[in-house]
Enzyme design. Structure first.
Site, PDB file in Angstrom:
ATOM      1  CG  ASP A   2      -7.778   1.416   5.197  1.00 61.02           C
ATOM      2  OD1 ASP A   2      -7.546   1.357   5.148  1.00 61.02           O
ATOM      3  OD2 ASP A   2      -9.055   1.615   4.475  1.00 61.02           O
TER       4      ASP A   2
ATOM      5  CG  ASP B 182      -9.112   1.246   8.627  1.00 59.00           C
ATOM      6  OD1 ASP B 182      -8.295   1.971   8.890  1.00 59.00           O
ATOM      7  OD2 ASP B 182     -10.179   1.713   7.606  1.00 59.00           O
TER       8      ASP B 182
ATOM      9  NE  ARG C 186      -8.504   2.124   0.439  1.00 59.23           N
ATOM     10  CZ  ARG C 186      -9.573   3.906   0.669  1.00 59.23           C
ATOM     11  NH1 ARG C 186      -9.381   3.515   2.715  1.00 59.23           N
ATOM     12  NH2 ARG C 186     -10.193   4.590   0.469  1.00 59.23           N
TER      13      ARG C 186
ATOM     14  NE  ARG D  42      -3.366   2.584   2.232  1.00 60.85           N
ATOM     15  CZ  ARG D  42      -4.064   2.844   3.233  1.00 60.85           C
ATOM     16  NH1 ARG D  42      -4.609   2.259   4.207  1.00 60.85           N
ATOM     17  NH2 ARG D  42      -5.388   4.318   2.772  1.00 60.85           N
TER      18      ARG D  42
END
Length: 279
Positions: free
Chosen positions: A206, A208, A203, A194
């Site tokens: 990702d 989170d 992307r 990334r």
């Protein structure tokens, strides 16, 4: 498992309004229309109890490291501006209580609960499913993956002129602090190629931190619960699948209720989500 417990008692008559400059954070000032001695005393006692629960006391800590705010139902909840590892390990749940008459009485409990930490995964470039699998493989090297939701295909959020995403959520258990976990996840993103060039852009992967137990964290590097979580169907639906009764620590609303609210709103973003399969 309880990893820390602290209590503090303070005579309200001993508190001077000037103490507000030392004790209160900006969040605490904004949380209360009128700053009086009782409010200052309560925050002072809560923070002293928190430092005692850490096992460190005030030494090496600051009253600006944590805010204690009044929630929507009048409850007190902490916001960590700096996560400090307690003497007895890490914690992913914190419980605070405050009572007062002529004195304020504060207690704080730090708890390490297995799991309760949720990671959101997404990909819309290359072999999306393989990207999710590769990310989970690397995450498993430093965390215990307890469960993983189904994979959902969703329309892009925010910036819509890009390929559809595959998303899922994983529940993990870890002894990493929130900042350590964030750095480990960023390393996985870099390992999988990334490159951050555009906000909300395409992307490869990702990752989170959606929730870290019931902690509320606001630092320059990390905001937990994840910003705007309640409006993102690609987070809410897989979270509901894993734990429909999990309660958002700020909104005080379960995943089931957040999901039903999104269905009722029936926005364009919420309409475009389908089960893709298993990771």
């Amino acid at each position: 498992m309880i990893v820390g417990f602290g209590v503090d008692v303070l005579d309200i008559e001993r508190v001077d309004l000037k103490l507000a400059n030392r004790v209160l954070t900006e969040d605490e000032r904004m949380n209360r229309a009128r700053i009086d001695e009782e409010y200052i005393a309560g925050r002072f006692a809560l923070k002293e109890a928190y430092f005692k629960a850490l096992g460190t006391g005030i030494d090496g800590n600051s009253f600006q490291d944590v805010s204690f705010l009044n929630g929507r139902f009048g409850e007190v909840y902490p916001v960590l501006h700096r996560y400090v590892r307690p003497v007895c390990g890490v914690f992913n749940r914190i419980h605070a209580s405050l009572a007062h008459d002529k004195f304020v009485y504060a207690s704080v409990i730090l708890e390490k609960e297995r799991g309760g930490i949720y990671i959101g995964l997404g990909s819309n470039l290359g072999d999306r499913l393989e990207n999710l699998r590769a990310a989970l493989g690397e995450i498993s090297e430093f965390c215990d993956i307890i469960s993983v939701s189904k994979v959902y295909e969703t329309k892009p959020y925010g910036k819509t002129d890009q390929p559809d995403f595959l998303n899922c959520v994983a529940e993990i258990d870890t002894d990493l602090t929130p900042s350590e976990l964030l750095e480990a996840l960023l390393n996985v993103e870099r390992s999988l190629g990334r490159v951050r060039t555009e906000k909300w852009g395409p992307r490869v992967i990702d990752l989170d931190i959606l929730f870290y137990g019931n902690l509320v964290i606001r630092t320059p590097e990390l905001v937990v619960p994840h910003y705007d979580f309640e409006n993102r169907i690609f987070f809410v639906l897989p979270m509901r699948e894993l734990n429909a009764h999990f309660v958002h620590p700020v909104l005080k609303t379960s995943m089931e209720k957040l999901y039903q609210k999104l269905l009722d709103e029936a926005s364009a973003e919420n309409a475009g989500i389908e089960v893709y399969g298993d990771v």
